[in-house]
Motif scaffolding. Structure first.
Motif, PDB file in Angstrom:
ATOM      1  N   ALA A 175      -0.013  16.918   3.704  1.00 25.64           N
ATOM      2  CA  ALA A 175       1.055  17.259   2.968  1.00 25.64           C
ATOM      3  C   ALA A 175       2.348  16.314   3.302  1.00 25.64           C
ATOM      4  O   ALA A 175       3.133  16.096   2.596  1.00 25.64           O
ATOM      5  N   ASP A 176       1.828  15.560   4.428  1.00 24.28           N
ATOM      6  CA  ASP A 176       3.166  14.478   4.873  1.00 24.28           C
ATOM      7  C   ASP A 176       2.771  13.186   4.302  1.00 24.28           C
ATOM      8  O   ASP A 176       2.198  12.506   4.868  1.00 24.28           O
ATOM      9  N   THR A 177       3.135  12.999   3.099  1.00 23.93           N
ATOM     10  CA  THR A 177       2.945  11.879   2.405  1.00 23.93           C
ATOM     11  C   THR A 177       3.628  10.752   3.057  1.00 23.93           C
ATOM     12  O   THR A 177       3.691   9.408   2.480  1.00 23.93           O
ATOM     13  N   THR A 178       4.680  10.999   3.878  1.00 22.88           N
ATOM     14  CA  THR A 178       5.609   9.872   4.431  1.00 22.88           C
ATOM     15  C   THR A 178       4.816   9.375   5.373  1.00 22.88           C
ATOM     16  O   THR A 178       5.304   8.154   6.074  1.00 22.88           O
ATOM     17  N   ASP A 179       3.489   9.855   5.993  1.00 19.78           N
ATOM     18  CA  ASP A 179       2.849   9.267   7.013  1.00 19.78           C
ATOM     19  C   ASP A 179       2.465   7.729   6.619  1.00 19.78           C
ATOM     20  O   ASP A 179       1.781   7.463   5.603  1.00 19.78           O
ATOM     21  N   PRO A 180       2.755   6.779   7.421  1.00 20.61           N
ATOM     22  CA  PRO A 180       2.455   5.227   7.280  1.00 20.61           C
ATOM     23  C   PRO A 180       0.902   4.892   7.292  1.00 20.61           C
ATOM     24  O   PRO A 180       0.602   4.211   6.555  1.00 20.61           O
ATOM     25  N   ALA A 211      -0.431  11.181  13.367  1.00 14.98           N
ATOM     26  CA  ALA A 211       0.427  11.117  14.299  1.00 14.98           C
ATOM     27  C   ALA A 211       1.936  11.416  13.734  1.00 14.98           C
ATOM     28  O   ALA A 211       2.656  11.956  14.858  1.00 14.98           O
ATOM     29  N   HIS A 212       2.225  11.158  12.499  1.00  9.13           N
ATOM     30  CA  HIS A 212       3.707  11.259  12.373  1.00  9.13           C
ATOM     31  C   HIS A 212       4.089  12.925  12.093  1.00  9.13           C
ATOM     32  O   HIS A 212       4.933  13.063  12.454  1.00  9.13           O
ATOM     33  N   PHE A 213       3.018  13.509  11.571  1.00  6.36           N
ATOM     34  CA  PHE A 213       3.314  14.954  11.370  1.00  6.36           C
ATOM     35  C   PHE A 213       3.272  15.737  12.741  1.00  6.36           C
ATOM     36  O   PHE A 213       4.033  16.396  12.995  1.00  6.36           O
ATOM     37  N   TRP A 214       2.570  15.122  13.999  1.00  9.71           N
ATOM     38  CA  TRP A 214       2.589  15.618  14.991  1.00  9.71           C
ATOM     39  C   TRP A 214       3.786  15.390  15.792  1.00  9.71           C
ATOM     40  O   TRP A 214       4.426  16.158  16.637  1.00  9.71           O
ATOM     41  N   ASP A 215       4.437  14.065  15.643  1.00  6.88           N
ATOM     42  CA  ASP A 215       5.943  13.581  16.002  1.00  6.88           C
ATOM     43  C   ASP A 215       6.789  14.650  15.519  1.00  6.88           C
ATOM     44  O   ASP A 215       7.809  15.008  16.264  1.00  6.88           O
ATOM     45  N   LEU A 216       6.582  15.011  14.233  1.00  7.79           N
ATOM     46  CA  LEU A 216       7.768  16.043  13.807  1.00  7.79           C
ATOM     47  C   LEU A 216       7.570  17.486  14.511  1.00  7.79           C
ATOM     48  O   LEU A 216       8.742  18.017  14.659  1.00  7.79           O
ATOM     49  N   CYS A 217       6.441  17.829  14.716  1.00  6.57           N
ATOM     50  CA  CYS A 217       6.148  18.958  15.396  1.00  6.57           C
ATOM     51  C   CYS A 217       6.723  19.331  16.909  1.00  6.57           C
ATOM     52  O   CYS A 217       7.225  20.026  17.246  1.00  6.57           O
ATOM     53  N   LYS A 218       6.556  17.825  17.465  1.00  5.47           N
ATOM     54  CA  LYS A 218       7.161  17.963  18.731  1.00  5.47           C
ATOM     55  C   LYS A 218       8.565  17.680  18.986  1.00  5.47           C
ATOM     56  O   LYS A 218       9.004  17.539  20.123  1.00  5.47           O
ATOM     57  N   SER A 219       9.322  17.192  17.723  1.00  4.88           N
ATOM     58  CA  SER A 219      10.525  16.689  17.937  1.00  4.88           C
ATOM     59  C   SER A 219      11.543  17.937  18.101  1.00  4.88           C
ATOM     60  O   SER A 219      11.352  19.001  17.743  1.00  4.88           O
ATOM     61  N   ASP A 220      12.393  17.610  18.866  1.00  7.25           N
ATOM     62  CA  ASP A 220      13.706  18.578  19.082  1.00  7.25           C
ATOM     63  C   ASP A 220      14.666  18.754  17.882  1.00  7.25           C
ATOM     64  O   ASP A 220      15.771  19.472  18.043  1.00  7.25           O
ATOM     65  N   TRP A 222       0.784  -1.375   0.028  1.00  8.48           N
ATOM     66  CA  TRP A 222      -0.015   0.029  -0.046  1.00  8.48           C
ATOM     67  C   TRP A 222       0.936   1.268  -0.068  1.00  8.48           C
ATOM     68  O   TRP A 222       0.650   2.079  -0.697  1.00  8.48           O
ATOM     69  N   MET A 223       1.823   1.232   0.863  1.00  9.34           N
ATOM     70  CA  MET A 223       2.873   2.380   0.952  1.00  9.34           C
ATOM     71  C   MET A 223       3.290   2.688  -0.155  1.00  9.34           C
ATOM     72  O   MET A 223       3.717   3.858  -0.613  1.00  9.34           O
ATOM     73  N   HIS A 224       3.898   1.763  -1.076  1.00  9.83           N
ATOM     74  CA  HIS A 224       4.573   2.007  -2.209  1.00  9.83           C
ATOM     75  C   HIS A 224       3.822   1.892  -3.440  1.00  9.83           C
ATOM     76  O   HIS A 224       4.431   2.092  -4.425  1.00  9.83           O
ATOM     77  N   ASP A 225       2.446   1.952  -3.222  1.00  8.65           N
ATOM     78  CA  ASP A 225       1.682   2.052  -4.538  1.00  8.65           C
ATOM     79  C   ASP A 225       1.596   3.543  -4.852  1.00  8.65           C
ATOM     80  O   ASP A 225       0.941   4.357  -4.094  1.00  8.65           O
ATOM     81  N   PRO A 226       2.029   4.187  -6.143  1.00  6.70           N
ATOM     82  CA  PRO A 226       2.178   5.524  -6.384  1.00  6.70           C
ATOM     83  C   PRO A 226       0.712   6.082  -6.397  1.00  6.70           C
ATOM     84  O   PRO A 226       0.546   7.294  -6.122  1.00  6.70           O
ATOM     85  N   ALA A 227      -0.204   5.373  -6.834  1.00  4.90           N
ATOM     86  CA  ALA A 227      -1.729   5.864  -7.045  1.00  4.90           C
ATOM     87  C   ALA A 227      -2.189   6.274  -5.628  1.00  4.90           C
ATOM     88  O   ALA A 227      -2.992   7.294  -5.274  1.00  4.90           O
ATOM     89  N   CYS A 228      -1.758   5.828  -4.418  1.00  4.30           N
ATOM     90  CA  CYS A 228      -2.308   5.836  -3.244  1.00  4.30           C
ATOM     91  C   CYS A 228      -1.360   7.396  -2.774  1.00  4.30           C
ATOM     92  O   CYS A 228      -1.947   7.663  -1.608  1.00  4.30           O
ATOM     93  N   ARG A 229      -0.480   7.714  -3.135  1.00  5.07           N
ATOM     94  CA  ARG A 229       0.377   8.803  -2.794  1.00  5.07           C
ATOM     95  C   ARG A 229       0.249  10.141  -3.850  1.00  5.07           C
ATOM     96  O   ARG A 229       0.922  11.074  -3.557  1.00  5.07           O
ATOM     97  N   GLN A 230      -0.653   9.805  -4.744  1.00  5.46           N
ATOM     98  CA  GLN A 230      -0.697  10.888  -5.868  1.00  5.46           C
ATOM     99  C   GLN A 230      -1.420  11.942  -5.295  1.00  5.46           C
ATOM    100  O   GLN A 230      -2.794  11.979  -5.132  1.00  5.46           O
ATOM    101  N   VAL A 231      -1.041  12.995  -4.584  1.00  2.00           N
ATOM    102  CA  VAL A 231      -1.721  14.153  -3.931  1.00  2.00           C
ATOM    103  C   VAL A 231      -1.780  15.332  -4.680  1.00  2.00           C
ATOM    104  O   VAL A 231      -2.899  16.026  -4.960  1.00  2.00           O
TER     105      VAL A 231
END
Length: 488
Positions: free
Chosen positions: A351-356, A100-109, A28-37
């Motif tokens: 915008a965070d297309t790396t979110d699993p 959750a991945h985006f908020w992890d980035l926001c809270k990261s040091d 799923w994660m590597h299907d380009p059609a699923c990440r075409q935003v």
């Protein structure tokens, strides 16, 4: 005799499921059609904007789809999270979801993570402008308010300063004395000597707060959304309480003009929250709390403390200004909620297309989020206060979301949590404010008024000067407390 599966056996039993989940997830994660935003920086929509249905029974925003590979993967992800958050799983962890991945980035040091979060927010702003092209109903005109006249900005700066000084972490607060807190929060006895001492010790702070409350305007123009989309409610509440304490002391000492000015400043803090161009539902909740506090405390404590014959009900009603808002006020709040949740939450997460856990149906998710808000806004578009009686809350006519992936359905549900409660809270606030207006009408010597919801007369006892809501089934939901109307 109970048969218990050893924990090691249970652990090995879930291994095949975990492996299968990993395989499906990788596909799923590597299907380009699923990440075409987006293409060339613009959001991709495969069809024209869906129409807004007027069918009260609900509406489907997208077309029904068969069980495609991404739907199967989404279903598997949901079951995988059920398994990983299962109490008996020896590898149990907290359930994870999209965003959750985006908020992890926001809270990261980590500076690299912070830079990535900033880049995602910037991309989200460009997409927000494109969403306004698709849904121009959400567009607003921002006001140009000089910083020195912007009460919303000045209260934000005060909260940030108090936070930096360590008076509170996420929720900075004014250092009210225990006696004052008990008086306002728990109905403790009014202590004028203690109030006088605290006000004298914090004279500079009170001068600043009073000046902010009396500022003529408010705006979010030029203020970074990250600074204000979650406001500090405690600093507003404690600032209003401090001003009301100042007003009460002035009334005790016969300084009517000073009492009125302090009440006006406290009411001004509510204006700064509720009258910005795009207030959130959280803003409105605190705004209602401040209005109710100012109106109730003025009626119960300040007006009775004024010298006999010095209550001008016309002027005091203008100062307290209880707003009897029509349903269209809630409609504008829902539009504002879309603007804020899109810019601060949904679009940066997309915008965070790396979110699993990225949703595979981005266009339908965006259309659904927008159209659900517009549908509520259309339903509550009336400018007649009496129409509150027929509209009820937001639960009438649940939308059909079966066209969405499980990830998108969960996201949409998150953005509408509490909408019913906010709608009911606003209805009750309008009923309370209408009773306040009725009390001032009686102080002005006018006949007992009718409520604006159902056209029923309020109950009035001229001997006890107690004003009560109509004793009818329609008013049972409001549970309004009686008002003792001061003599003018």
């Amino acid at each position: 005799m109970k048969c218990r599966l050893p924990w090691k056996a249970a652990a090995w039993a879930v291994v095949p499921v975990l492996v299968a989940g990993l395989i499906v997830s990788l596909v799923w994660m590597h299907d380009p059609a699923c990440r075409q935003v987006a293409e060339d920086g613009r959001l991709v929509f495969s069809a024209k904007r869906p129409p807004l249905s007027k069918d009260d029974g609900g509406f489907a925003i997208g077309a029904q789809r068969p069980m495609t590979s991404w739907k199967l993967a989404g279903w598997f992800h949901a079951r995988f999270e059920d398994l990983m958050s299962w109490d008996l799983n020896p590898w149990r962890r907290q359930r994870r979801s999209f965003g959750a991945h985006f908020w992890d980035l926001c809270k990261s040091d980590d500076p690299a993570d912070q830079a990535m979060a900033a880049e995602l927010r910037e991309r989200a702003q460009e997409w927000y402008r494109q969403m306004l092209e698709r849904y121009p109903e959400f567009a607003i005109e921002l006001r140009d308010v000089p910083p020195e006249q912007n009460g919303f900005l000045k209260m934000l700066e005060l909260a940030e300063r108090l936070e930096a000084e360590g008076t509170g972490s996420f929720q900075p607060d004014l250092p009210l004395s225990p006696t004052l807190r008990d008086h306002f929060d728990d109905g403790g006895k009014w202590n004028p000597a203690e109030a006088r001492q605290w006000l004298a010790e914090h004279a500079d702070l009170m001068e600043e707060i009073r000046a902010i409350g009396l500022l003529p305007d408010q705006s979010v123009t030029g203020i970074d959304l990250a600074r204000w989309f979650v406001i500090s409610s405690k600093v507003y509440r404690s600032a209003a309480q401090a001003l009301l304490a100042e007003a009460h002391l002035a009334a005790d000492e016969g300084r009517t003009a000073d009492a009125m000015q302090s009440v006006q400043a406290a009411r001004g803090l509510a204006h700064h929250l509720g009258d910005i161009e795009s207030p959130t539902l959280l803003n409105e909740t605190v705004n209602i709390l401040l209005i109710r506090t100012v109106a109730g405390y003025t009626m119960d404590q300040i007006l009775p403390a004024l010298p006999a014959g010095e209550i001008d009900p016309v002027t005091w009603e203008q100062v307290v200004d209880p707003p009897v808002s029509p349903p269209s006020h809630f409609a504008e709040l829902m539009k504002a909620e879309w603007r804020i949740s899109s810019q601060a939450l949904l679009l940066p997460m997309l915008a965070d297309t790396t979110d699993p856990y990225y949703p595979p149906d981005v266009a339908d998710l965006l259309d659904t989020h927008a159209l659900l808000n517009l549908r509520l806004a259309e339903r509550f578009s009336s400018d007649k206060v009496s129409d509150w009686a027929q509209l009820g809350d937001t639960s009438n006519g649940e939308p059909d979301l079966s066209h969405l992936s499980s990830t998108s359905r969960e996201a949409v549900g998150t953005f509408f949590i509490g909408a019913n409660a906010w709608c009911r809270g606003l209805r009750r606030a309008v009923a309370e404010d209408a009773m306040q207006r009725a009390a001032y009408s009686l102080m002005k010597g006018e006949p007992v008024p009718y409520d604006p919801f159902f056209g029923q007369p309020y109950r009035w006892n001229p001997e006890t000067r107690e004003l009560r809501a109509p004793d009818t089934p329609e008013f049972s939901e409001f549970d309004l407390r009686p008002i003792v109307v001061p003599r003018p």
